[in-house]
Design an enzyme around this catalytic site. Structure first.
Site, PDB file in Angstrom:
ATOM      1  N   ASP A  43       0.748  -1.605   0.005  1.00 27.06           N
ATOM      2  CA  ASP A  43       0.036  -0.375   0.079  1.00 27.06           C
ATOM      3  C   ASP A  43       0.857   1.386   0.029  1.00 27.06           C
ATOM      4  OD1 ASP A  43      -2.329   1.325   0.465  1.00 27.06           O
ATOM      5  OD2 ASP A  43      -1.237   1.510   2.396  1.00 27.06           O
ATOM      6  N   ASP A 112      -6.148  -6.446  -1.946  1.00 27.49           N
ATOM      7  CA  ASP A 112      -5.428  -6.393  -1.091  1.00 27.49           C
ATOM      8  C   ASP A 112      -4.571  -7.099  -1.818  1.00 27.49           C
ATOM      9  OD1 ASP A 112      -7.287  -4.930   0.900  1.00 27.49           O
ATOM     10  OD2 ASP A 112      -7.935  -6.793   2.356  1.00 27.49           O
ATOM     11  N   GLU A 115      -2.112  -5.329  -3.632  1.00 21.26           N
ATOM     12  CA  GLU A 115      -1.263  -4.639  -3.054  1.00 21.26           C
ATOM     13  C   GLU A 115       0.162  -5.374  -2.329  1.00 21.26           C
ATOM     14  OE1 GLU A 115      -3.684  -0.341  -1.578  1.00 21.26           O
ATOM     15  OE2 GLU A 115      -3.854  -2.164   0.001  1.00 21.26           O
TER      16      GLU A 115
END
Lengths: 225, 225
Positions: A43, A112, A115
């Site tokens: 991230d 997710d 990332e």
């Protein structure tokens, strides 16, 4: 599961295949380790890559505009689209329950994992390699990366989402107004098939509608309807 | 103004002195360019550096805890402290009005300039050099970088701030309670010298106090009292 295909889509070959597998391991798998730490790192990696990309591309754009552009590129919906372009969903390890629950297609799980993959490439390959891959994926996914294309207003964005998901157009209704005439405020609600998706107070009806649309987008994304 | 001293404090010599000057130029200076874009970039640089540092230092800590640790290190108060250790305030270019307004000592201006400096070092020197500098500054500023030292509760933190700034201890008072006995909720207010600094609703008095303390910290930081 043939991870070579994913590596080909990414344009990156992992030296450490266990690192790649970790990046693909959703927390539902109940293995001792999952991809949450890599996601945390990835991230931050994506935030920097996109910030630098925008600074280089738009030499005279002010910080406020750059922040808005980044927010349009760095979010769950955007990353889940990048993940879909990579067919990432096919390669994620998740529990049977999450599998039944359509987990492979959930934006949150896809974003997710995307990332986490970026975090893993950063650890193994360093920032430059990661940057090249991320920018190639972003430029492939967006026709144009500029304010006009990315910074659509919330009402337009909501309408696009609801058309695609439900084949329906959002309706805005005045719920209440308050205050004296010269400084009246309005509460507008946004409805989809008569169900309220958001309401908000604003200085004008238009302002309240924009804020209500923003809430509705967040609600739809959160519920991943 | 002798920028050599600042470079010595940083442990980095800029090839492009204009880049350094830009990083020190607050928007109040009304020059054509200021440090906001570099701050935007530097913010992302610091986010990544701290994320990676924490991942390497705490191999078994979960993502939630890592996020909390990062939030404790990457914020205006933390960065303004790093800026103060560098005597950065002495080197910032700002307007006379901002100068009169004590701008050189404002946490927001100091923190922004610190981020801008990091953004500038990143552009010129790359991530590795920037990483070494940032980590040296962080480790010098914190006795210990771990959960026990960094993750104090809000009431404790507020008390430390108010003791240091006003020599006073915050007081908590029940403002109201609502709901039936088995699911009562409480609104607690936090007061300093009889002035209310925050109030919040919570499931218990303690919970509401923590949330009120958090609001008070944000208020004090924002007002930079």
């Amino acid at each position: 599961m043939n991870l070579n295909i994913l590596e080909k889509n990414l344009g990156y070959k992992f030296k450490d295949k266990n690192l790649l597998k970790l990046a693909l391991t959703h927390k539902s798998s109940k293995t001792p380790k999952n991809n949450e730490r890599l996601e945390f790192l990835g991230d931050a990696v994506m935030d920097l890559i996109v910030a630098e990309y925008l600074c280089q591309k738009f030499k005279d754009t002010n910080e406020g505009e750059l922040s808005k552009l980044r927010a349009a590129l760095v979010n769950e919906t955007s990353f889940s689209n990048l993940a879909k372009n990579l067919n990432l969903g096919n390669f994620i390890f998740l529990s049977n329950a999450e599998e039944q629950n359509n987990g492979r297609h959930k934006n949150s799980i896809l974003s997710d994992a995307f990332e986490a993959i970026m975090g893993a490439i950063y650890i193994e390959g360093g920032l430059e390699i990661c940057k090249n891959i991320a920018i190639r994926l972003l430029e492939k996914n967006y026709d144009e990366i500029d304010s006009k294309s990315l910074l659509k207003d919330y009402k337009t964005t909501l309408q696009e989402i609801t058309q695609a998901k439900f084949g329906a157009t959002p309706m805005y209704k005045l719920i209440s107004s308050q205050g004296p005439d010269h400084e009246k405020k309005f509460v507008m609600g946004v409805f989809l098939n008569d169900k309220k998706y958001g309401e908000s107070l604003g200085k004008s009806k238009k302002d309240a509608e924009q804020k209500a649309a923003k809430k509705a987008i967040e609600k739809i994304e959160k519920e991943n309807i």
